[in-house]
Design a protein around this motif. Structure first.
Motif, PDB file in Angstrom:
ATOM      1  N   PRO A  59       0.711  -1.305  -0.019  1.00 31.63           N
ATOM      2  CA  PRO A  59       0.045  -0.137  -0.040  1.00 31.63           C
ATOM      3  C   PRO A  59       0.822   1.355  -0.119  1.00 31.63           C
ATOM      4  CG  PRO A  59      -0.116  -1.114   2.179  1.00 31.63           C
ATOM      5  CD  PRO A  59       0.634  -1.967   1.215  1.00 31.63           C
ATOM      6  N   ALA A  60       0.334   2.334  -0.474  1.00 26.66           N
ATOM      7  CA  ALA A  60       1.041   3.497  -0.520  1.00 26.66           C
ATOM      8  C   ALA A  60       1.281   4.202   1.047  1.00 26.66           C
ATOM      9  CB  ALA A  60       0.154   4.549  -1.391  1.00 26.66           C
ATOM     10  N   ALA A  61       1.945   3.615   1.690  1.00 23.57           N
ATOM     11  CA  ALA A  61       2.130   4.047   3.256  1.00 23.57           C
ATOM     12  C   ALA A  61       2.905   5.023   3.275  1.00 23.57           C
ATOM     13  CB  ALA A  61       2.448   2.613   3.913  1.00 23.57           C
ATOM     14  N   THR A  62       2.704   5.710   4.247  1.00 26.37           N
ATOM     15  CA  THR A  62       3.522   6.617   5.135  1.00 26.37           C
ATOM     16  C   THR A  62       3.904   6.678   6.445  1.00 26.37           C
ATOM     17  OG1 THR A  62       2.698   8.603   3.582  1.00 26.37           O
ATOM     18  CG2 THR A  62       3.977   9.229   5.441  1.00 26.37           C
ATOM     19  N   LEU A  63       5.222   6.382   6.531  1.00 28.60           N
ATOM     20  CA  LEU A  63       5.654   6.111   7.943  1.00 28.60           C
ATOM     21  C   LEU A  63       6.301   7.403   8.365  1.00 28.60           C
ATOM     22  CD1 LEU A  63       7.288   2.902   6.654  1.00 28.60           C
ATOM     23  CD2 LEU A  63       5.475   3.111   7.975  1.00 28.60           C
ATOM     24  N   THR A  64       6.786   7.390   9.803  1.00 28.43           N
ATOM     25  CA  THR A  64       7.301   8.511  10.361  1.00 28.43           C
ATOM     26  C   THR A  64       8.600   8.307  11.247  1.00 28.43           C
ATOM     27  OG1 THR A  64       4.696   9.015  11.222  1.00 28.43           O
ATOM     28  CG2 THR A  64       6.542  10.275  12.420  1.00 28.43           C
ATOM     29  N   ARG A  65       9.647   9.361  10.614  1.00 29.68           N
ATOM     30  CA  ARG A  65      10.816   9.228  11.235  1.00 29.68           C
ATOM     31  C   ARG A  65      10.843   9.415  12.519  1.00 29.68           C
ATOM     32  NH1 ARG A  65      15.362  10.529   7.425  1.00 29.68           N
ATOM     33  NH2 ARG A  65      16.224  11.598   9.383  1.00 29.68           N
ATOM     34  N   ILE A  66      11.779   9.314  13.429  1.00 36.33           N
ATOM     35  CA  ILE A  66      12.067   9.679  14.856  1.00 36.33           C
ATOM     36  C   ILE A  66      12.009  11.058  15.277  1.00 36.33           C
ATOM     37  CG2 ILE A  66      13.068   7.379  15.536  1.00 36.33           C
ATOM     38  CD1 ILE A  66      15.772   8.804  15.589  1.00 36.33           C
ATOM     39  N   ASP A  67      12.415  12.010  13.983  1.00 31.05           N
ATOM     40  CA  ASP A  67      12.292  13.264  14.231  1.00 31.05           C
ATOM     41  C   ASP A  67      10.969  13.876  13.958  1.00 31.05           C
ATOM     42  OD1 ASP A  67      12.161  13.010  11.576  1.00 31.05           O
ATOM     43  OD2 ASP A  67      14.178  14.422  11.006  1.00 31.05           O
ATOM     44  N   GLY A  68      10.060  12.932  13.450  1.00 29.74           N
ATOM     45  CA  GLY A  68       8.816  13.262  13.422  1.00 29.74           C
ATOM     46  C   GLY A  68       8.253  13.655  11.939  1.00 29.74           C
ATOM     47  N   PRO A 122       6.493  -0.692  15.109  1.00 34.17           N
ATOM     48  CA  PRO A 122       5.348   0.089  15.445  1.00 34.17           C
ATOM     49  C   PRO A 122       5.418   1.025  16.720  1.00 34.17           C
ATOM     50  CG  PRO A 122       5.040  -2.145  16.390  1.00 34.17           C
ATOM     51  CD  PRO A 122       6.462  -2.053  15.541  1.00 34.17           C
ATOM     52  N   GLN A 123       6.525   0.837  17.671  1.00 38.82           N
ATOM     53  CA  GLN A 123       6.759   1.727  18.457  1.00 38.82           C
ATOM     54  C   GLN A 123       6.573   3.128  18.393  1.00 38.82           C
ATOM     55  OE1 GLN A 123      10.295   0.558  20.667  1.00 38.82           O
ATOM     56  NE2 GLN A 123       9.082   0.518  22.697  1.00 38.82           N
ATOM     57  N   PRO A 124       6.020   3.821  19.192  1.00 41.76           N
ATOM     58  CA  PRO A 124       5.902   5.291  19.129  1.00 41.76           C
ATOM     59  C   PRO A 124       7.359   6.088  18.999  1.00 41.76           C
ATOM     60  CG  PRO A 124       4.179   4.685  20.798  1.00 41.76           C
ATOM     61  CD  PRO A 124       5.248   3.471  20.408  1.00 41.76           C
ATOM     62  N   LEU A 147       0.566   0.138  13.659  1.00 44.49           N
ATOM     63  CA  LEU A 147       0.860  -1.225  12.990  1.00 44.49           C
ATOM     64  C   LEU A 147       0.175  -1.199  11.700  1.00 44.49           C
ATOM     65  CD1 LEU A 147       0.006  -2.562  16.159  1.00 44.49           C
ATOM     66  CD2 LEU A 147       1.860  -3.867  15.283  1.00 44.49           C
ATOM     67  N   ALA A 148      -0.300  -0.073  11.153  1.00 38.54           N
ATOM     68  CA  ALA A 148      -1.020  -0.229   9.935  1.00 38.54           C
ATOM     69  C   ALA A 148      -0.337  -0.730   8.585  1.00 38.54           C
ATOM     70  CB  ALA A 148      -1.425   1.394   9.332  1.00 38.54           C
ATOM     71  N   LEU A 149       0.850  -0.610   8.458  1.00 44.73           N
ATOM     72  CA  LEU A 149       1.562  -1.332   7.244  1.00 44.73           C
ATOM     73  C   LEU A 149       1.826  -2.775   7.779  1.00 44.73           C
ATOM     74  CD1 LEU A 149       2.875  -1.340   4.544  1.00 44.73           C
ATOM     75  CD2 LEU A 149       5.209  -0.398   5.602  1.00 44.73           C
ATOM     76  N   GLY A 154       0.508  -8.725   6.787  1.00 46.15           N
ATOM     77  CA  GLY A 154       0.324  -9.948   7.348  1.00 46.15           C
ATOM     78  C   GLY A 154       1.524 -10.194   8.240  1.00 46.15           C
ATOM     79  N   LEU A 155       2.327  -9.325   8.861  1.00 49.64           N
ATOM     80  CA  LEU A 155       3.618  -9.575   9.473  1.00 49.64           C
ATOM     81  C   LEU A 155       3.222  -9.555  11.133  1.00 49.64           C
ATOM     82  CD1 LEU A 155       5.882  -6.936   7.955  1.00 49.64           C
ATOM     83  CD2 LEU A 155       5.375  -9.326   7.219  1.00 49.64           C
ATOM     84  N   THR A 156       1.877  -9.427  11.537  1.00 49.42           N
ATOM     85  CA  THR A 156       1.881  -9.267  13.029  1.00 49.42           C
ATOM     86  C   THR A 156       1.539 -10.470  13.878  1.00 49.42           C
ATOM     87  OG1 THR A 156      -0.623  -8.621  13.156  1.00 49.42           O
ATOM     88  CG2 THR A 156       1.409  -6.888  12.920  1.00 49.42           C
ATOM     89  N   TYR A 157       1.760 -10.536  15.058  1.00 49.58           N
ATOM     90  CA  TYR A 157       1.441 -11.668  15.823  1.00 49.58           C
ATOM     91  C   TYR A 157       0.951 -11.018  17.165  1.00 49.58           C
ATOM     92  CZ  TYR A 157       5.686 -11.253  18.787  1.00 49.58           C
ATOM     93  OH  TYR A 157       6.595 -10.904  19.689  1.00 49.58           O
ATOM     94  N   VAL A 158       0.065 -11.736  17.908  1.00 50.14           N
ATOM     95  CA  VAL A 158      -0.621 -11.338  19.170  1.00 50.14           C
ATOM     96  C   VAL A 158       0.350 -12.150  20.327  1.00 50.14           C
ATOM     97  CG1 VAL A 158      -2.253 -11.234  20.704  1.00 50.14           C
ATOM     98  CG2 VAL A 158      -2.516 -10.681  18.148  1.00 50.14           C
TER      99      VAL A 158
END
Length: 234
Positions: A59-68, A122-124, A147-149, A154-158
């Motif tokens: 998907p056309a995802a956008t992630l966030t750098r640690i500087d925001g 996924p950590q803040p 955890l959107a991307l 299909g990468l996540t586990y609980v």
């Protein structure tokens, strides 16, 4: 997992094995069993969950750098392929072995080839800066908000119940791990994407103590010594 040749120093497998050996000597049996049982269950059930694969389009995802600052996947692949390394969280012991390993064994070749490498959790972002500075990582560390991307791929586990209780007993919260109310993390994964966000390589590790070795990633990008020899011979 991949072969371990053509990389100087111990493989990831060897580094993780040293940690496993130390845990067997120093951890209480109950704690050791909780960790081992969770990982074994993830390995058993891995094939039951659909995962991203070669040829899929992210998907056309956008992630966030640690500087925001935002980082779009499309920007990463604007000039060619990019390598996405998904990891669990900043204080995960195995992640603190894997990311410096990629810094030392993978990043130099990618830098020379001008191929972006990013580490994704996924950590803040307030917590992610720690792992970047601790290891002086030369590549961006990005937050996958909610955890959107990771979920889309299909990468996540609980966490199973014993693992969740063990984390809570140490004062842990799901919000600190991923910013949500769900005790959920990505399985460590390496995804190589090209223009159009098309997947060229995908290796998902249900056991977080068994991750993708650098030679497999270099081979997927035609950067391994054997690939270079083939091109030279041609």
């Amino acid at each position: 997992m991949s072969t371990e040749q053509n990389v100087t120093g111990p493989s990831l497998r060897a580094r993780f094995q040293a940690v496993e050996d130390e845990r067997r000597r120093s951890w209480a049996p109950d704690a050791l069993a909780i960790n081992a049982n969770q990982r074994a269950r993830l390995v058993r059930e891995h094939g039951d969950q659909p995962h991203v694969g070669i040829g899929d389009v992210l998907p056309a995802a956008t992630l966030t750098r640690i500087d925001g600052q935002p980082v779009a996947l499309d920007a990463l692949v604007a000039n060619g392929p990019a390598v996405l390394v998904f990891f669990r969280f900043a204080t995960c012991p195995a992640c603190n072995i894997a990311l410096p390993y990629y810094r030392d064994t993978l990043w130099p070749a990618l830098k020379d080839a001008r191929i972006p490498l990013v580490a994704i959790s996924p950590q803040p972002i307030g917590a992610l800066g720690d792992i970047a500075t601790r290891h002086d990582l030369p590549f961006p560390v990005l937050s996958d908000t909610g955890l959107a991307l990771s979920r889309a791929l299909g990468l996540t586990y609980v966490f199973d119940t014993p693992s969740r209780h063990a984390a809570e007993a140490k004062g842990g919260t799901s919000e600190a791990l991923n910013g949500t109310a769900s005790w959920e993390l990505p399985k460590p994964s390496v995804i190589v994407i090209g223009p159009g966000r098309v997947v060229r390589f995908a290796d998902i590790s249900p056991d977080w103590m068994d991750r993708t070795e650098t030679p497999a990633i270099l081979a997927a990008l035609d950067l391994s010594p054997s690939a270079k020899e083939r091109h030279h011979a041609a």
